[in-house]
Design an enzyme around this catalytic site. Structure first.
Site, PDB file in Angstrom:
ATOM      1  CE  LYS A  45      46.697  47.812  56.673  1.00 40.74           C
ATOM      2  NZ  LYS A  45      45.618  48.328  57.559  1.00 40.74           N
TER       3      LYS A  45
ATOM      4  N   PRO B 187      41.586  44.970  39.500  1.00 42.36           N
ATOM      5  CG  PRO B 187      42.973  45.907  37.871  1.00 42.36           C
ATOM      6  CD  PRO B 187      42.563  44.588  38.456  1.00 42.36           C
TER       7      PRO B 187
ATOM      8  CG  ASP C 117      42.960  49.928  65.516  1.00 44.45           C
ATOM      9  OD1 ASP C 117      42.358  50.017  64.430  1.00 44.45           O
ATOM     10  OD2 ASP C 117      44.124  50.339  65.672  1.00 44.45           O
TER      11      ASP C 117
ATOM     12  CB  THR D 288      54.129  50.467  60.958  1.00 49.32           C
ATOM     13  OG1 THR D 288      52.899  49.987  61.527  1.00 49.32           O
ATOM     14  CG2 THR D 288      53.855  51.724  60.162  1.00 49.32           C
TER      15      THR D 288
ATOM     16  NE  ARG E  43      46.982  47.993  71.697  1.00 53.11           N
ATOM     17  CZ  ARG E  43      47.377  47.581  70.486  1.00 53.11           C
ATOM     18  NH1 ARG E  43      48.167  48.370  69.763  1.00 53.11           N
ATOM     19  NH2 ARG E  43      46.989  46.427  70.013  1.00 53.11           N
TER      20      ARG E  43
ATOM     21  CG  ASP F  91      43.911  51.050  57.110  1.00 49.33           C
ATOM     22  OD1 ASP F  91      44.340  51.057  55.943  1.00 49.33           O
ATOM     23  OD2 ASP F  91      44.587  50.692  58.100  1.00 49.33           O
TER      24      ASP F  91
END
Length: 341
Positions: free
Chosen positions: A173, A178, A122, A229, A320, A171
């Site tokens: 997302k 479609p 990240d 999350t 981290r 990742d």
């Protein structure tokens, strides 16, 4: 499209079904997108050849297997009920769920702690990412690249990681129409990544499109993001979603399973219930993990790596804890040691 008022018998039957219920019937038609099944105890469908429907990924554990090698019109089949598709008024079924997963025993023997740990890169620049990868060396085999780093560094970084023998969890997302989602998944597959994420709130259409696009890339797994999350039940209420985060996670996981996704993304707190819903063969990847005593950061639903895996997670994503540590390799070994206990 096929409302309750116009089809009361059909709706009554579909609403009586329970998830994981075993249903039998006869293959009525084979289409490019799946198979219709005339269920023994079900009514006729007003339009489709059968009230049961199996998407292509749910036909067999072997994803490269051609449909004619699995079923034919007139074949008797026993399936597992996944969900009630209210738009098409049909029962979504799984043929493969009624059969043992031939790969699970092998996976159980070969998965070891290092393979379960994904380090999240990240960062907002490639130099920082390259530095951490260099410090970790052979310790880490799996990295997550998100939208920030992909935008900053471009696909060259992913190609470099893959060329170095690393696995990459891209990742993205994805939450688009479609056709656009399918194109992005194919691009991810061409880069050699091992996992790519699609947002399950986009519904069955984009999930199924992603799974179909991934079929040309044997190494690629499509994971459905359930609820990020950082969100809580009150955050869900703000956007009109009733119920708890766990209820929403499980609801979306069932949708993803019905669409043929290889697994889901969820918090460590939902790993146990998800394993019960998805069964042994699905991937459950849990970001939001932290070692005991560490700050969870922005994650509202967190847990330790050890607790997540013990509950049923196949992989944990650490950020981290490793990447901001004074000695990233030592921090990685500490996470791995917790999984070996």
């Amino acid at each position: 499209m096929f409302g309750r008022a116009e089809n009361p018998e059909l709706w009554s039957f579909l609403e009586s079904l329970r998830q994981d219920e075993i249903l039998s019937g006869t293959v009525a038609a084979i289409e490019p997108f799946g198979v219709f099944v005339a269920l023994d105890d079900g009514p006729d469908h007003p339009v489709f050849p059968g009230v049961g429907f199996i998407t292509t990924p749910e036909l067999s554990w072997r994803r490269s297997e051609a449909v004619p090698d699995v079923v034919r019109v007139g074949l008797r089949v026993t399936c597992v009920f996944l969900q009630f598709d209210t738009w098409n008024a049909e029962a979504r079924l799984s043929l493969r769920a009624a059969r043992p997963d031939p790969f699970q025993a092998f996976a159980d023997r070969t998965v070891e702690p290092t393979s379960r740990i994904i380090v999240a890169l990240d960062f907002d620049n490639r130099r920082a990412a390259d530095e951490v990868v260099g410090l970790l060396g052979e310790e880490c085999r799996f990295y997550k690249v998100g939208m920030e780093l992909l935008t900053a560094a471009g696909p060259d970084l992913i190609e470099h990681l893959v060329a170095e023998g690393k696995e990459v969890f891209l990742d993205l997302k994805l939450f688009e129409i479609p056709n656009s989602v399918a194109g992005a998944v194919r691009a991810a597959g061409a880069l050699g990544v091992s996992m790519v994420t699609v947002h399950s709130m986009g519904g069955t259409g984009i999930l199924a499109a992603a799974v179909a696009a991934a079929r040309d890339f044997p190494q690629l797994r499509v994971l459905a993001l359930t609820v990020v999350t950082s969100m809580t039940s009150s955050d869900l209420a703000d956007i009109g979603v009733t119920g708890s985060t766990e209820e929403q996670v499980l609801r979306l996981a069932r949708l993803a399973k019905g669409a043929g996704c290889h697994g889901v993304i969820a918090s460590p707190q939902e790993a146990g219930p998800l394993r019960g819903v998805l069964g042994a063969g699905s991937l459950i990847v849990t970001p939001g993990v932290a070692l005991p005593g560490e700050s969870p950061g922005e994650h509202a639903r967190t847990g330790t790596p050890r607790a997540a895996v013990a509950a049923g997670a196949s992989h944990v994503v650490v950020g981290r804890t490793v990447t901001r540590a004074e000695d990233p390799a030592a921090a990685f070994r500490l996470v791995r040691a917790g999984l070996e206990l």
